[in-house]
Enzyme design. Structure first.
Site, PDB file in Angstrom:
ATOM      1  CD  GLN A  99     -46.323  43.198 -47.359  1.00 37.16           C
ATOM      2  OE1 GLN A  99     -46.413  42.958 -48.558  1.00 37.16           O
ATOM      3  NE2 GLN A  99     -45.153  43.468 -46.799  1.00 37.16           N
ATOM      4  CG  HIS A 117     -51.704  40.380 -47.711  1.00 30.38           C
ATOM      5  ND1 HIS A 117     -50.326  40.368 -47.833  1.00 30.38           N
ATOM      6  CD2 HIS A 117     -52.143  41.361 -48.530  1.00 30.38           C
ATOM      7  CE1 HIS A 117     -49.962  41.288 -48.716  1.00 30.38           C
ATOM      8  NE2 HIS A 117     -51.040  41.900 -49.158  1.00 30.38           N
ATOM      9  CB  CYS A 129     -73.870  30.081 -47.656  1.00 31.09           C
ATOM     10  SG  CYS A 129     -73.020  30.121 -46.057  1.00 31.09           S
ATOM     11  CB  CYS A 148     -69.518  26.529 -45.165  1.00 27.70           C
ATOM     12  SG  CYS A 148     -70.692  27.709 -44.485  1.00 27.70           S
ATOM     13  CB  CYS A 151     -74.105  26.379 -47.064  1.00 32.80           C
ATOM     14  SG  CYS A 151     -72.405  26.589 -47.628  1.00 32.80           S
ATOM     15  CB  THR A 189     -41.766  43.794 -46.826  1.00 33.49           C
ATOM     16  OG1 THR A 189     -42.508  43.484 -48.003  1.00 33.49           O
ATOM     17  CG2 THR A 189     -41.410  45.263 -46.800  1.00 33.49           C
ATOM     18  CG  ASN A 214     -34.802  43.120 -46.050  1.00 40.56           C
ATOM     19  OD1 ASN A 214     -34.062  42.148 -46.043  1.00 40.56           O
ATOM     20  ND2 ASN A 214     -35.967  43.125 -46.689  1.00 40.56           N
ATOM     21  N   PRO A 215     -32.052  42.385 -43.916  1.00 40.95           N
ATOM     22  CG  PRO A 215     -31.933  40.152 -43.216  1.00 40.95           C
ATOM     23  CD  PRO A 215     -32.871  41.263 -43.519  1.00 40.95           C
ATOM     24  CD  GLU A 216     -29.870  39.341 -48.693  1.00 44.44           C
ATOM     25  OE1 GLU A 216     -29.225  38.573 -47.970  1.00 44.44           O
ATOM     26  OE2 GLU A 216     -29.435  39.857 -49.741  1.00 44.44           O
TER      27      GLU A 216
HETATM   28  C1  BV8 Z   1     -54.490  42.759 -56.211  1.00 46.77           C
HETATM   29  C2  BV8 Z   1     -51.821  36.023 -48.310  1.00 46.77           C
HETATM   30  C3  BV8 Z   1     -56.215  43.584 -57.613  1.00 46.77           C
HETATM   31  C4  BV8 Z   1     -51.903  34.644 -48.829  1.00 46.77           C
HETATM   32  C5  BV8 Z   1     -50.416  37.295 -49.859  1.00 46.77           C
HETATM   33  C6  BV8 Z   1     -49.623  40.030 -62.396  1.00 46.77           C
HETATM   34  C7  BV8 Z   1     -50.704  39.162 -62.350  1.00 46.77           C
HETATM   35  C8  BV8 Z   1     -51.615  39.160 -61.295  1.00 46.77           C
HETATM   36  C9  BV8 Z   1     -51.449  40.060 -60.244  1.00 46.77           C
HETATM   37  C10 BV8 Z   1     -50.355  40.905 -60.302  1.00 46.77           C
HETATM   38  C11 BV8 Z   1     -49.449  40.912 -61.354  1.00 46.77           C
HETATM   39  N1  BV8 Z   1     -48.512  41.867 -61.094  1.00 46.77           N
HETATM   40  C12 BV8 Z   1     -48.786  42.453 -59.916  1.00 46.77           C
HETATM   41  C13 BV8 Z   1     -49.917  41.893 -59.453  1.00 46.77           C
HETATM   42  C14 BV8 Z   1     -50.569  42.224 -58.219  1.00 46.77           C
HETATM   43  C15 BV8 Z   1     -50.222  41.158 -57.200  1.00 46.77           C
HETATM   44  C16 BV8 Z   1     -48.737  41.185 -56.908  1.00 46.77           C
HETATM   45  O1  BV8 Z   1     -48.279  42.097 -56.258  1.00 46.77           O
HETATM   46  N2  BV8 Z   1     -47.992  40.176 -57.383  1.00 46.77           N
HETATM   47  C17 BV8 Z   1     -46.565  40.141 -57.114  1.00 46.77           C
HETATM   48  C18 BV8 Z   1     -46.109  38.701 -56.933  1.00 46.77           C
HETATM   49  C19 BV8 Z   1     -45.862  40.818 -58.282  1.00 46.77           C
HETATM   50  N3  BV8 Z   1     -50.973  41.555 -56.051  1.00 46.77           N
HETATM   51  C20 BV8 Z   1     -52.183  41.046 -55.859  1.00 46.77           C
HETATM   52  O2  BV8 Z   1     -52.683  40.192 -56.550  1.00 46.77           O
HETATM   53  C21 BV8 Z   1     -52.963  41.681 -54.719  1.00 46.77           C
HETATM   54  N4  BV8 Z   1     -54.281  41.966 -55.158  1.00 46.77           N
HETATM   55  O3  BV8 Z   1     -53.652  43.381 -56.788  1.00 46.77           O
HETATM   56  O4  BV8 Z   1     -55.794  42.720 -56.562  1.00 46.77           O
HETATM   57  C22 BV8 Z   1     -57.607  43.816 -57.297  1.00 46.77           C
HETATM   58  C23 BV8 Z   1     -57.978  45.064 -56.833  1.00 46.77           C
HETATM   59  C24 BV8 Z   1     -59.288  45.273 -56.537  1.00 46.77           C
HETATM   60  C25 BV8 Z   1     -60.228  44.254 -56.703  1.00 46.77           C
HETATM   61  C26 BV8 Z   1     -59.839  43.006 -57.154  1.00 46.77           C
HETATM   62  C27 BV8 Z   1     -58.517  42.765 -57.459  1.00 46.77           C
HETATM   63  C28 BV8 Z   1     -53.071  40.702 -53.551  1.00 46.77           C
HETATM   64  C29 BV8 Z   1     -51.704  40.419 -53.000  1.00 46.77           C
HETATM   65  C30 BV8 Z   1     -51.846  39.611 -51.702  1.00 46.77           C
HETATM   66  C31 BV8 Z   1     -51.373  38.204 -51.923  1.00 46.77           C
HETATM   67  N5  BV8 Z   1     -51.434  37.474 -50.658  1.00 46.77           N
HETATM   68  N6  BV8 Z   1     -50.540  36.628 -48.696  1.00 46.77           N
HETATM   69  C32 BV8 Z   1     -51.024  33.709 -48.052  1.00 46.77           C
HETATM   70  O5  BV8 Z   1     -50.193  34.153 -47.233  1.00 46.77           O
HETATM   71  O6  BV8 Z   1     -51.183  32.498 -48.257  1.00 46.77           O
HETATM   72  S1  BV8 Z   1     -48.947  37.976 -50.281  1.00 46.77           S
HETATM   73  C33 BV8 Z   1     -47.623  37.275 -49.470  1.00 46.77           C
HETATM   74  O7  BV8 Z   1     -46.526  38.078 -49.873  1.00 46.77           O
HETATM   75  C34 BV8 Z   1     -47.579  37.335 -47.965  1.00 46.77           C
HETATM   76  O8  BV8 Z   1     -48.642  38.015 -47.379  1.00 46.77           O
HETATM   77  C35 BV8 Z   1     -46.280  38.107 -47.722  1.00 46.77           C
HETATM   78  O9  BV8 Z   1     -46.247  38.749 -46.521  1.00 46.77           O
HETATM   79  C36 BV8 Z   1     -46.369  39.017 -48.849  1.00 46.77           C
HETATM   80  C37 BV8 Z   1     -45.277  39.929 -49.219  1.00 46.77           C
HETATM   81  O10 BV8 Z   1     -44.091  39.203 -49.215  1.00 46.77           O
HETATM   82  P1  BV8 Z   1     -43.019  39.663 -48.111  1.00 46.77           P
HETATM   83  O11 BV8 Z   1     -43.744  39.823 -46.821  1.00 46.77           O
HETATM   84  O12 BV8 Z   1     -42.285  40.831 -48.628  1.00 46.77           O
HETATM   85  O13 BV8 Z   1     -42.138  38.380 -47.987  1.00 46.77           O
HETATM   86  P2  BV8 Z   1     -40.956  37.934 -48.940  1.00 46.77           P
HETATM   87  O14 BV8 Z   1     -40.720  36.485 -48.673  1.00 46.77           O
HETATM   88  O15 BV8 Z   1     -41.233  38.397 -50.344  1.00 46.77           O
HETATM   89  O16 BV8 Z   1     -39.699  38.790 -48.434  1.00 46.77           O
HETATM   90  C38 BV8 Z   1     -39.198  38.550 -47.140  1.00 46.77           C
HETATM   91  C39 BV8 Z   1     -38.176  39.649 -46.894  1.00 46.77           C
HETATM   92  O17 BV8 Z   1     -37.711  39.501 -45.544  1.00 46.77           O
HETATM   93  C40 BV8 Z   1     -36.958  39.569 -47.789  1.00 46.77           C
HETATM   94  O18 BV8 Z   1     -36.667  40.858 -48.299  1.00 46.77           O
HETATM   95  C41 BV8 Z   1     -35.835  39.119 -46.834  1.00 46.77           C
HETATM   96  O19 BV8 Z   1     -34.579  39.700 -47.170  1.00 46.77           O
HETATM   97  C42 BV8 Z   1     -36.328  39.678 -45.534  1.00 46.77           C
HETATM   98  N7  BV8 Z   1     -35.849  38.996 -44.327  1.00 46.77           N
HETATM   99  C43 BV8 Z   1     -35.469  37.705 -44.172  1.00 46.77           C
HETATM  100  N8  BV8 Z   1     -35.111  37.493 -42.872  1.00 46.77           N
HETATM  101  C44 BV8 Z   1     -35.289  38.682 -42.217  1.00 46.77           C
HETATM  102  C45 BV8 Z   1     -35.751  39.633 -43.135  1.00 46.77           C
HETATM  103  N9  BV8 Z   1     -36.004  40.906 -42.798  1.00 46.77           N
HETATM  104  C46 BV8 Z   1     -35.807  41.257 -41.516  1.00 46.77           C
HETATM  105  N10 BV8 Z   1     -35.361  40.405 -40.568  1.00 46.77           N
HETATM  106  C47 BV8 Z   1     -35.093  39.112 -40.883  1.00 46.77           C
HETATM  107  N11 BV8 Z   1     -34.658  38.266 -39.918  1.00 46.77           N
HETATM  108 ZN    ZN Z   2     -71.570  28.422 -46.470  1.00 42.81          ZN
END
Ligand code: BV8
Ligand code: ZN
Length: 242
Positions: A99, A117, A129, A148, A151, A189, A214-216
């Protein structure tokens, strides 16, 4: 595992699929999305990583990405990334599904993760374009928002924003891997973002053993939880898998 013996559950033979989240890169210094450092100028990622935010203020969105690019450029893959690369290189039938957009796993061959992603190091034309995506690895871009080359219109990060669909090919291959694996690892995640988090349920319903690293503990329905940091757990877990 320094100081603490890692107790592993029974590990099945067969293909392995790994879903990686921002926690995998935490030890490299890349802020997670939902951790305390996930905020930038009081904005939450869900507010900025959207087409609406970009349409409203492309410069603000690009300042956030430019800041992240600059930060990530100074980060290096950690022991967790290296363990997954060892798994991908030594255990046939391993699929890494990421992700993350930081490009860190791609810097540890032979791992070529499926990027659900996109990548923060790739851009594409926001004006449609027809020019394909291009790579730009400069840590800070000379002009914000970038243009771009074909364009002259706005360029955007080639990442998947909230509300946007995932790259069809990557998603299809990730779902196929989750459906066919014997062991599914959810690493670093929060299992909140869909449809990526749904791969855990898909694997479990297809009969895979599911393990969270995951630590949590999260709300994900998994068979086993290895509670601790990926950079410590993965080397020991992969040693038992290859
Ligand atoms: C889609 C790229 C449909 C950008 C990212 C309401 C309204 C609108 C949409 C939605 C909604 N409800 C649900 C949705 C769908 C939405 C969604 O899921 N929202 C969430 C917030 C509820 N999803 C979408 O919109 C997706 N698209 O559904 O489209 C569609 C279908 C067809 C055609 C058209 C449309 C798109 C989702 C993608 C978003 N883009 N990233 C950027 O990076 O700038 S998501 C972003 O979150 C990152 O990619 C990240 O990787 C990802 C997931 O988060 P995590 O990786 O889990 O990270 P997080 O910080 O949350 O957690 C970290 C974890 O690590 C924790 O648990 C922590 O304890 C742990 N940790 C910490 N330290 C360690 C550790 N673990 C191990 N070792 C350690 N040392
Ligand atoms: Zn262009």
């Amino acid at each position: 595992m320094v100081g603490r013996e890692l107790r592993l559950p029974p590990l099945p033979a067969g293909p392995v699929a790994v879903l990686c989240g921002a926690g995998l890169a935490a030890a490299s210094g890349v802020p997670t999305f939902r951790g305390p450092a996930g905020l930038w100028r009081r904005h939450r990622p869900e507010e900025l990583a959207t087409p609406a935010a970009f349409a409203r203020d492309p410069r603000l969105v690009w300042e956030w990405y430019d800041w992240r690019r600059g930060l990530i450029a100074g980060c290096r893959p950690n022991a967790g990334h290296r363990a997954l690369a060892r798994l991908a290189g030594s255990r046939p039938g391993t699929t890494l599904i990421s992700q993350n957009v930081d490009g860190l796993q791609e810097r540890v061959p032979p791992a070529r993760p499926l990027l659900l992603h996109g990548s923060i190091w790739r851009l594409r034309c926001a004006g449609g374009c027809g020019r394909g995506e291009w790579e730009d690895r400069r840590p800070r871009l000379p002009e914000l928002p970038p243009r771009c080359p074909d364009c002259g219109g706005l360029a955007r990060p080639a990442v998947v924003w909230f509300g946007e669909g995932l790259p069809a090919g990557s998603w299809r291959r990730a779902a196929a891997a989750a459906s066919a694996c014997a062991l599914f690892l959810a690493v670093g995640t929060s299992a909140v973002v869909q449809p990526a988090a749904g791969l855990i349920d898909l694997a479990r319903s297809a009969g895979a053993v599911t393990i969270e690293v995951n630590p949590e503990p999260t709300a994900a329905a998994v068979d086993h939880r290895l509670v601790g940091p990926a950079e410590e757990i993965l080397p020991a877990l992969v040693a038992a898998l290859v």
